[in-house]
Design a protein around this motif. Structure first.
Motif, PDB file in Angstrom:
ATOM      1  N   GLU A  19       0.840  -1.193   0.000  1.00 27.17           N
ATOM      2  CA  GLU A  19       0.000   0.000   0.000  1.00 27.17           C
ATOM      3  C   GLU A  19       0.877   1.245   0.000  1.00 27.17           C
ATOM      4  OE1 GLU A  19      -2.962  -0.121   3.073  1.00 27.17           O
ATOM      5  OE2 GLU A  19      -3.659  -2.101   2.445  1.00 27.17           O
ATOM      6  N   GLY A  20       0.524   2.205  -0.863  1.00 26.29           N
ATOM      7  CA  GLY A  20       1.268   3.455  -0.969  1.00 26.29           C
ATOM      8  C   GLY A  20       2.312   3.460  -2.073  1.00 26.29           C
ATOM      9  N   ASP A  21       2.639   2.278  -2.644  1.00 22.65           N
ATOM     10  CA  ASP A  21       3.626   2.215  -3.727  1.00 22.65           C
ATOM     11  C   ASP A  21       3.071   2.844  -4.998  1.00 22.65           C
ATOM     12  OD1 ASP A  21       5.273   0.780  -2.045  1.00 22.65           O
ATOM     13  OD2 ASP A  21       5.153  -1.102  -3.163  1.00 22.65           O
ATOM     14  N   SER A  22       3.925   3.554  -5.728  1.00 26.55           N
ATOM     15  CA  SER A  22       3.573   4.044  -7.059  1.00 26.55           C
ATOM     16  C   SER A  22       3.896   2.941  -8.057  1.00 26.55           C
ATOM     17  CB  SER A  22       4.375   5.292  -7.405  1.00 26.55           C
ATOM     18  OG  SER A  22       4.000   6.356  -6.573  1.00 26.55           O
ATOM     19  N   THR A  48      -1.292   4.655  -7.724  1.00 24.28           N
ATOM     20  CA  THR A  48      -0.764   4.357  -6.399  1.00 24.28           C
ATOM     21  C   THR A  48      -1.575   3.209  -5.812  1.00 24.28           C
ATOM     22  OG1 THR A  48      -0.184   6.687  -6.092  1.00 24.28           O
ATOM     23  CG2 THR A  48      -0.289   5.331  -4.113  1.00 24.28           C
ATOM     24  N   ALA A  50      -3.683   1.370  -3.442  1.00 22.59           N
ATOM     25  CA  ALA A  50      -4.571   1.771  -2.351  1.00 22.59           C
ATOM     26  C   ALA A  50      -4.790   0.612  -1.369  1.00 22.59           C
ATOM     27  CB  ALA A  50      -5.909   2.238  -2.902  1.00 22.59           C
ATOM     28  N   GLU A  51      -4.904  -0.612  -1.906  1.00 24.54           N
ATOM     29  CA  GLU A  51      -5.153  -1.784  -1.066  1.00 24.54           C
ATOM     30  C   GLU A  51      -4.475  -2.993  -1.676  1.00 24.54           C
ATOM     31  OE1 GLU A  51      -9.255  -2.833  -0.268  1.00 24.54           O
ATOM     32  OE2 GLU A  51      -9.816  -0.733  -0.067  1.00 24.54           O
ATOM     33  N   LYS A  70      -5.337   3.532  -7.133  1.00 22.89           N
ATOM     34  CA  LYS A  70      -6.041   4.824  -7.268  1.00 22.89           C
ATOM     35  C   LYS A  70      -5.179   5.780  -8.050  1.00 22.89           C
ATOM     36  CE  LYS A  70      -4.524   6.451  -2.764  1.00 22.89           C
ATOM     37  NZ  LYS A  70      -4.856   7.005  -1.511  1.00 22.89           N
TER      38      LYS A  70
END
Length: 70
Positions: A19-22, A48, A50-51, A70
């Motif tokens: 989560e949070g990775d581009s 990015t 999101a889950e 997202k």
């Protein structure tokens, strides 16, 4: 929000994102194993993570949501 789904039933061999990775288009997100074959699951667009809905060793069915972008 883009949902990345399993293309077939199988076992999760590896999860390459958190989560949070581009991510970029075509990047491998999850590796599944089905019938002794490795099946890479790729993102289709940039975004990015999101889950992440799976972990290594999980069994998934075709159509299950693996990752949300997202």
């Amino acid at each position: 929000m883009q949902e990345v789904k399993a293309s077939m039933a199988g076992t999760v061999l590896n999860v390459m994102v958190a989560e949070g990775d581009s991510i970029t288009s075509g990047q491998e997100l999850v590796m599944l194993e089905s019938m002794k074959m490795e099946i890479p699951i790729e993102g289709v667009e940039e975004g990015t993570v999101a889950e992440v809905n799976v972990a290594i060793g999980d069994f998934v069915n075709e159509g299950d949501v693996l990752v949300k972008i997202k």
